[in-house]
Enzyme design. Structure first.
Site, PDB file in Angstrom:
ATOM      1  N   SER A 132      -7.263   8.843   5.970  1.00 26.21           N
ATOM      2  CA  SER A 132      -6.728   7.495   5.785  1.00 26.21           C
ATOM      3  C   SER A 132      -5.584   7.564   4.788  1.00 26.21           C
ATOM      4  CB  SER A 132      -7.813   6.570   5.243  1.00 26.21           C
ATOM      5  OG  SER A 132      -7.226   5.359   4.792  1.00 26.21           O
ATOM      6  N   TYR A 176     -13.537   4.543  -1.835  1.00 29.92           N
ATOM      7  CA  TYR A 176     -13.233   4.973  -0.464  1.00 29.92           C
ATOM      8  C   TYR A 176     -12.029   5.915  -0.468  1.00 29.92           C
ATOM      9  CZ  TYR A 176     -11.677   4.384   4.439  1.00 29.92           C
ATOM     10  OH  TYR A 176     -11.276   4.587   5.727  1.00 29.92           O
TER      11      TYR A 176
END
Lengths: 253, 466
Positions: free
Chosen positions: A146, A159
């Site tokens: 990501s 995250y």
């Protein structure tokens, strides 16, 4: 076997119930995919994707329950997948879950869970396939990383930190596998409208999961080592990494 | 196994879909027989020559690849009966050096002299003389092959089922050890070449069909990037071997002189492809323009006529790391529209690269999986990795198949498995013979596994040994 266009005939999808996994497999089904193992925790998602893939002409679709954080099961899982498929052309790692979003929600448990779900679990699962792929002398690993992992941001730094971990793991693995016949592609999407992000405000350059799937297939065709989705994020993130922390910290959301 | 082995990443000439295998290079026939017949090991295995098939025919990921280039002896040359008996690892290059000075020439030669005899047989190769001489298998008197069930000697009259399954069998019926090849007597090492430029595809095909018996060798180089009314503009090259009387008097004292120059080498592995549509279009344009409209009786040394690309060793590196594939198909006479459609699609997508090759094939041979059938064959180099290419080539397959044609396995890296049985109607009879020679599926390649040509045993899935 992987063909000259980079298209796999067999695949193992970890996080097989996810939207991106589903969209990617549907595209590969139109090309050469003939057997796939869909593994994950989302039983309903696995079944739904399996039904669609069968309808799309994929001859063998297996759905297996798997939690990558249960690491002692992973070796057996990989062995079984390899023996069911004969050879594993593609391993798609599509596991991920957002962690705590602010300081109030932060605690020891959910940090560990986010790290296990986004980093240590996926890394362990990939490790379980490495020996199999090396012995085959061919194969490709695609890891959904990501842009959040490129520079951790206060809004989702747990995250982001875990994604930075899996991203680094995948890049290092790619270098270690040089010359083995096994390739690694790291996919770095920005904001993708999926189940995982439902309810969140879309970030700039948000895309649909179908768009990510198309980028993954292009990445297979070009044997890309890193795929940014959309591609402009490569430039955006390069600039963002240069931002002084004082400014970076003030980015909202 | 006593033969030294190492793990190596192997790919075909197109440098795509590489896979890592254990590579062994037997130095003696007995070592090779040990590997294939007596020991057989646990891995699937395939023979490899000089690696000139474009796709994945001579590689076997996780298996054993037997490099046959060490078995390259010319065993017997009978100038009287014009036959040569040689080991399968001998290359056409080596054959030429031996044969041409004696006034003999391989009856069939592909566009590169860097192929082995064994590889040529496994692909049942053709040359510019297919319309006259057929494929290489038509000129073989004898084959000795090592199969997992034993050594087999075969010929068109003895065990002919094995013979015709092996010619064109992609190395999957056995490893060729030795062959006897009937040769073509020649008086000189010079070719008499007629060249003409034609403006479009129809005229090109018409010219290739007219007086084709007047030339032993004939081929058209087509500009795959030309479109519209220039679609299929080409340079027709047709030739015969010159006889001594054709040569100028001062060249007659040494008519069989063979000049195989050391090729230039592409010096580095470029990280990007130099062969973009723009550079290639410029090259094609230049090449078309510099050809005279019509020229007859040009004397050309045979190496430059048969092997123009061999002058630049490693030219495949110019396509960059992603590599390329060659799309070669054949469709029957009457399906000219299909050739046009394929060329149109590729030219529109700017997918094709260098000059494509168009040829009219003669009669079909007897090899079960042999590629040529009577009709038109077109071969185009296509750089890999561009968007939509895979889907485009799949569409072309459908056009070819619906016209009753097929693609060439020695060039292929991507055909859909389900198309194979329709493209090769003798596949079932080939499979039967393969099963009898190799019931355990010891012989196998990435190609065989990818297109499901036959069942191949799995390497043991042990976690060790990587």
């Amino acid at each position: 076997m992987i063909d000259a266009n980079g298209m796999p005939q067999t695949a193992v999808v970890i996080g097989g119930g996810s939207q991106i996994a589903r969209d990617t497999m549907m595209l590969l089904a139109d090309r050469r995919l003939s057997a796939v193992v869909l593994a994950g925790r989302d039983e309903a998602g696995l079944q739904a994707t399996a039904t669609e893939l069968r309808a799309r002409g994929v001859e063998r679709v297996l759905t297996w329950s798997l939690d990558v954080t249960e690491t002692d099961r992973l070796d057996a899982f990989a062995e079984r997948a390899a023996s069911e498929l004969g050879s594993v052309d593609l391993v798609l790692m599509a596991v991920g879950a957002l962690g705590p979003s602010d300081l109030d929600a932060l605690d020891a448990k959910n940090v560990c869970r986010a790290a296990a779900t986004n980093f240590s679990g996926p890394a362990a699962a990939l490790a379980a396939f490495v020996a199999i792929l090396r012995a085959q002398g061919t194969g490709r690993i695609v890891v959904l990383s990501s842009v959040a992992g490129v520079r951790a941001r206060k809004a989702n730094f747990v995250y982001g930190a875990a994604k930075a971990g899996i991203d680094g793991f995948a890049l290092g693995l790619a270098d270690a596998l040089e010359g083995s016949g096994v390739g690694v592609t790291v996919v770095r999407p920005g904001f993708v409208r999926t189940k995982m992000t439902t309810g969140l405000k879309a970030a700039p350059f948000a895309v649909e999961s179908q768009f990510v799937a198309e980028a993954i297939v292009r990445g297979l065709e070009t044997e890309a080592s890193v795929v940014w989705v959309p591609p402009v994020l490569r430039v955006v993130l390069a600039l963002m990494r240069l931002l002084p922390r004082g400014l970076w910290r003030r980015i909202p959301g | 196994m006593n033969v030294a082995s190492r793990r190596e990443l192997l790919a075909g000439w197109g440098r795509s879909a590489a896979s890592r295998a254990t590579l062994v290079r037997p130095e003696t026939v007995s070592e090779l027989e040990d590997l294939v017949v007596r020991e057989r090991g646990t891995l699937p295995m395939v023979a490899r020559g000089l690696g000139r098939s474009y796709g994945d025919a001579a590689q076997c990921g996780g298996g054993l690849v037997v490099d046959c280039t060490g078995l390259n002896r010319i065993l017997e040359l009978d100038v009287g009966t014009t036959k040569v008996r040689a080991q399968a690892g001998v290359s056409v290059d080596e054959l030429l050096r031996w044969l041409v000075p004696k006034g003999l020439f391989p009856p069939v030669t592909p566009g590169t002299r860097f192929v082995t005899l064994g590889g040529a047989i496994a692909s049942d190769v053709h040359g510019k003389n297919h319309h006259v001489d057929g494929t290489v298998s038509r000129h073989l008197d004898y084959l000795r092959i090592a199969t997992p069930t034993g050594l087999v000697e075969c010929s068109p009259t003895q065990r002919d089922d094995v013979f015709w399954a092996t010619c064109g069998g992609m190395g999957l019926t056995g490893v060729v050890l030795e062959a006897v090849l009937r040769l073509l007597p020649i008086e000189t090492s010079t070719m008499l070449v007629d060249t003409e430029r034609v403006d479009d595809l129809d005229s090109c095909m018409a010219r290739l069909s007219e007086d084709q018996d007047a030339y032993r060798y004939s081929v058209a180089w087509v500009d795959g990037l030309a479109a519209g009314r220039h679609l299929g503009r080409s340079v027709l090259t047709r030739a015969n071997h010159a006889v001594v009387a054709d040569l100028p008097v001062n060249a007659r004292h040494d008519p069989l002189r063979l000049d195989l120059r050391r090729p230039l080498q592409v010096p580095v592995r470029p990280p990007i492809s130099f062969l973009t549509p723009r550079t290639v279009a410029a090259f094609n344009e230049l090449w078309y323009r510099r050809t005279p409209r019509h020229r007859t009786g040009e004397m050309v040394p045979l190496a430059s006529f048969f092997y123009p690309l061999d002058g630049l060793a490693g030219w495949n590196l110019l396509y960059g790391p992603r590599g390329f594939t060659q799309y070669q198909f054949v469709v029957p006479l009457g399906a000219e529209a299909t050739v046009r459609a394929v060329l149109e699609r590729l030219s529109k997508a700017r997918a094709a690269s260098f000059l494509a090759v168009l040829k009219r094939f003669g009669e079909e041979g007897r090899g079960h999986l042999s590629f040529p059938t009577e009709g038109w064959t077109l071969a185009l180099d296509v750089p890999l990795g561009s968007p939509g290419l895979g889907v485009l080539l799949d569409c072309l397959d459908e056009l070819v198949l619906s016209a009753g044609g097929r693609v060439y396995l020695a060039k292929d890296g991507r055909v859909r498995p389900e198309m194979l049985a329709s493209m090769y109607p003798r596949l079932a009879s080939w499979l039967e013979i393969r099963e009898s020679l190799d019931p355990e599926g010891v012989l196998g390649s990435d190609l065989a596994r990818r297109v499901g040509l036959c069942s191949v045993r799995r390497p043991s899935t042990s976690r060790a040994g990587a």
